[in-house]
Scaffold this active site. Structure first.
Site, PDB file in Angstrom:
ATOM      1  N   ARG A  51      11.274 -35.203-105.719  1.00  0.00           N
ATOM      2  CA  ARG A  51      10.835 -33.821-105.510  1.00  0.00           C
ATOM      3  C   ARG A  51       9.981 -33.370-106.705  1.00  0.00           C
ATOM      4  O   ARG A  51       9.020 -32.636-106.556  1.00  0.00           O
ATOM      5  CB  ARG A  51      12.025 -32.870-105.305  1.00  0.00           C
ATOM      6  CG  ARG A  51      11.627 -31.397-105.357  1.00  0.00           C
ATOM      7  CD  ARG A  51      12.527 -30.451-104.597  1.00  0.00           C
ATOM      8  NE  ARG A  51      13.937 -30.695-104.827  1.00  0.00           N
ATOM      9  CZ  ARG A  51      14.596 -30.458-105.961  1.00  0.00           C
ATOM     10  NH1 ARG A  51      13.972 -29.957-107.019  1.00  0.00           N
ATOM     11  NH2 ARG A  51      15.879 -30.723-106.061  1.00  0.00           N
ATOM     12  N   TYR A 103      -7.090 -17.081 -91.869  1.00  0.00           N
ATOM     13  CA  TYR A 103      -6.235 -17.952 -91.067  1.00  0.00           C
ATOM     14  C   TYR A 103      -4.963 -17.204 -90.635  1.00  0.00           C
ATOM     15  O   TYR A 103      -4.298 -16.563 -91.467  1.00  0.00           O
ATOM     16  CB  TYR A 103      -5.878 -19.187 -91.906  1.00  0.00           C
ATOM     17  CG  TYR A 103      -5.016 -20.153 -91.173  1.00  0.00           C
ATOM     18  CD1 TYR A 103      -5.526 -20.905 -90.125  1.00  0.00           C
ATOM     19  CD2 TYR A 103      -3.675 -20.302 -91.497  1.00  0.00           C
ATOM     20  CE1 TYR A 103      -4.730 -21.788 -89.429  1.00  0.00           C
ATOM     21  CE2 TYR A 103      -2.873 -21.191 -90.811  1.00  0.00           C
ATOM     22  CZ  TYR A 103      -3.402 -21.925 -89.773  1.00  0.00           C
ATOM     23  OH  TYR A 103      -2.609 -22.791 -89.088  1.00  0.00           O
ATOM     24  N   ASP A 175      -9.557 -20.179-100.293  1.00  0.00           N
ATOM     25  CA  ASP A 175      -9.135 -21.173 -99.308  1.00  0.00           C
ATOM     26  C   ASP A 175     -10.393 -21.931 -98.904  1.00  0.00           C
ATOM     27  O   ASP A 175     -11.237 -21.414 -98.178  1.00  0.00           O
ATOM     28  CB  ASP A 175      -8.465 -20.483 -98.107  1.00  0.00           C
ATOM     29  CG  ASP A 175      -7.938 -21.485 -97.076  1.00  0.00           C
ATOM     30  OD1 ASP A 175      -8.478 -22.607 -97.007  1.00  0.00           O
ATOM     31  OD2 ASP A 175      -7.003 -21.129 -96.329  1.00  0.00           O
ATOM     32  N   LYS A 200      -6.813 -30.776 -92.534  1.00  0.00           N
ATOM     33  CA  LYS A 200      -8.098 -30.660 -91.863  1.00  0.00           C
ATOM     34  C   LYS A 200      -9.081 -31.705 -92.411  1.00  0.00           C
ATOM     35  O   LYS A 200      -8.862 -32.871 -92.223  1.00  0.00           O
ATOM     36  CB  LYS A 200      -8.607 -29.226 -92.001  1.00  0.00           C
ATOM     37  CG  LYS A 200      -7.515 -28.149 -91.732  1.00  0.00           C
ATOM     38  CD  LYS A 200      -7.044 -28.113 -90.301  1.00  0.00           C
ATOM     39  CE  LYS A 200      -5.793 -27.246 -90.093  1.00  0.00           C
ATOM     40  NZ  LYS A 200      -5.871 -25.868 -90.545  1.00  0.00           N
TER      41      LYS A 200
HETATM   42  C1  PLP Z   1      -4.935 -24.857 -90.944  1.00  0.00           C
HETATM   43  C2  PLP Z   1      -5.261 -23.906 -92.009  1.00  0.00           C
HETATM   44  C3  PLP Z   1      -4.264 -23.451 -92.894  1.00  0.00           C
HETATM   45  C4  PLP Z   1      -2.812 -23.863 -92.773  1.00  0.00           C
HETATM   46  O1  PLP Z   1      -2.636 -25.234 -92.987  1.00  0.00           O
HETATM   47  P1  PLP Z   1      -1.495 -26.145 -92.302  1.00  0.00           P
HETATM   48  O2  PLP Z   1      -1.783 -27.484 -92.859  1.00  0.00           O
HETATM   49  O3  PLP Z   1      -1.695 -26.051 -90.817  1.00  0.00           O
HETATM   50  O4  PLP Z   1      -0.187 -25.578 -92.706  1.00  0.00           O
HETATM   51  C5  PLP Z   1      -4.659 -22.593 -93.910  1.00  0.00           C
HETATM   52  N1  PLP Z   1      -5.932 -22.178 -94.032  1.00  0.00           N
HETATM   53  C6  PLP Z   1      -6.900 -22.575 -93.186  1.00  0.00           C
HETATM   54  C7  PLP Z   1      -8.295 -22.073 -93.373  1.00  0.00           C
HETATM   55  C8  PLP Z   1      -6.597 -23.440 -92.149  1.00  0.00           C
HETATM   56  O5  PLP Z   1      -7.560 -23.837 -91.301  1.00  0.00           O
END
Ligand code: PLP
Length: 381
Positions: A51, A103, A175, A200
């Site tokens: 962890r 998001y 982000d 992503k």
């Molecule tokens: C998908 C996404 C998230 C969240 O991520 P997860 O891996 O699904 O928890 C946060 N910000 C953006 C812009 C996203 O596309």
């Protein structure tokens, strides 16, 4: 004398995670699928409990630190685990300002959970720094920005927002899921922390959930490590390996995805069934702002059907593009933000943000561009 040379980003990507095996010299990073590490006597080694630190995870964190140009990175079990850990840097009563069309999960973690624990927050149109300034409070400790935003790809000026946040002694967080460091480098533009859903583009194959935080300064990097270890939402060794593996081809994939998105955006803009297309290159003002801080338009295209009643039929008729949430992977995916990713947002807010019933969001994959255009045309016909 040893020759020195600064390797380019494609070379750094291709070699992400190499040289991590002191025992056998394995070229790829080994998957250290272990909870704990044997030590000699009473002295703990570099690694003790997974962890806290795990060699496969550390290899990914070191690669991201270098690629993003930060002081340190931490990787988590998902983007939402990363974002939750980020907000735990704050204290009860602290206020966060966030991009209003962000998001849906980030919206929900604040409204449904952290808000109850005493974090304050407001959503603003971060395209306009004066609007951000108007919402600023004495307790505002963080400005959280998505650019391009999701799903209508609005562009906020990272440099201007960094200056604004720093004037108030607060952090700017970006982000960067949609652009990645390959196209947009928020830390160099003044941001303090970069957030990823590595699910992503970074991992890129629709096969692993992962999240990351990269800090510009050593203090934030250290604190994020403590939060990650303390709260435990860390990435497992196999998923860290898969993310490293995906990372190696990020440049190749994103370049192709961008080219596919550009071709699709142009084809949709000329299509009689489409009322509007959102893509940075098609909007001169937003594009000028985007070009000052990003190296390309990205692989996401949103568009509005003239007849919103046809959304389900169009999605059903697609033969190559898969109707599915998520984005950034090798397969092209299409989603309906109004009923899927953004359904938690109140109706008036959705309307104001352009998230109308006829809106569709396409994440371009790496397929043959002519096939994508054929598929969309036959589904829209
Ligand atoms: C998908 C996404 C998230 C969240 O991520 P997860 O891996 O699904 O928890 C946060 N910000 C953006 C812009 C996203 O596309």
């Amino acid at each position: 004398m040893i020759a020195t040379h600064r390797f380019g980003i494609d070379s750094l990507l291709a070699h992400a995670g190499t040289g991590q095996d002191p025992v056998y010299g394995s070229v790829t990073t080994p998957i250290y699928q272990t909870v704990t590490f044997q030590h000699r006597g009473d002295a703990l080694g570099t690694y003790d409990y997974s962890r806290t630190r795990n060699p496969t995870r550390s290899a990914l964190e070191e690669a991201l630190t270098r690629l993003e140009g930060g002081a340190g990175a931490r990787v988590f079990a998902s983007g939402m685990a990363a974002i939750t850990a980020l907000f735990l840097l704050l204290h009860q009563g602290d206020h966060i300002l966030l991009t209003d069309d962000l998001y849906g999960g980030t919206y929900r973690v604040l409204t449904d959970y952290l808000g109850h624990l005493g974090l304050d927050f407001d959503f603003v149109d971060t395209r306009d720094p004066q609007e951000v300034e108007r919402h600023w409070r004495g307790t505002t400790r963080m400005l959280f920005v998505e650019t391009p935003s999701n799903p209508v790809l609005r562009i906020s000026d990272i440099r201007a927002l960094a200056a604004l946040a720093h004037r108030h002694d607060a952090r700017l967080v970006v982000d960067n899921t949609f652009m990645t460091f390959y196209r947009q480098r928020p830390l160099e533009l003044g941001a303090d922390i970069v957030v990823y859903s590595a699910t992503k583009y970074l991992a890129g194959h629709n096969d692993v959930l992962a999240g990351a935080l990269v800090a510009r300064g050593p203090e934030d990097a250290e604190r994020l490590g403590e939060v990650a270890n303390g709260t435990g939402g860390v990435l497992g060794p196999l998923d860290a390996y898969l993310t490293l593996r995906g990372l190696k081809t990020l440049g190749l994939r994103l370049t192709r995805q961008e080219e596919n998105a550009r071709r699709v955006a142009r084809a949709l803009a000329d299509h009689p069934a489409v009322a509007r297309v959102y893509y940075p290159e098609l909007e001169p003002e937003a594009n000028a702002r985007h070009r000052r801080q990003a190296g390309g338009p990205g692989g996401m295209v949103s568009f509005v059907l003239r007849d919103p009643g046809r959304v389900a039929a169009v999605m059903d008729r697609l033969q190559l593009v898969l109707p599915a949430v998520s984005l950034g992977g090798t397969e092209s995916l299409i989603t309906h933000p109004y009923s899927e990713t953004h359904r938690e947002l109140p109706e008036p807010l959705r309307r104001r943000l352009g998230i109308v019933p006829g809106l569709l969001r396409l994440s371009a994959g790496v397929e043959d561009p002519d096939d994508l255009i054929w598929d969309l045309r036959q589904a829209l016909a």
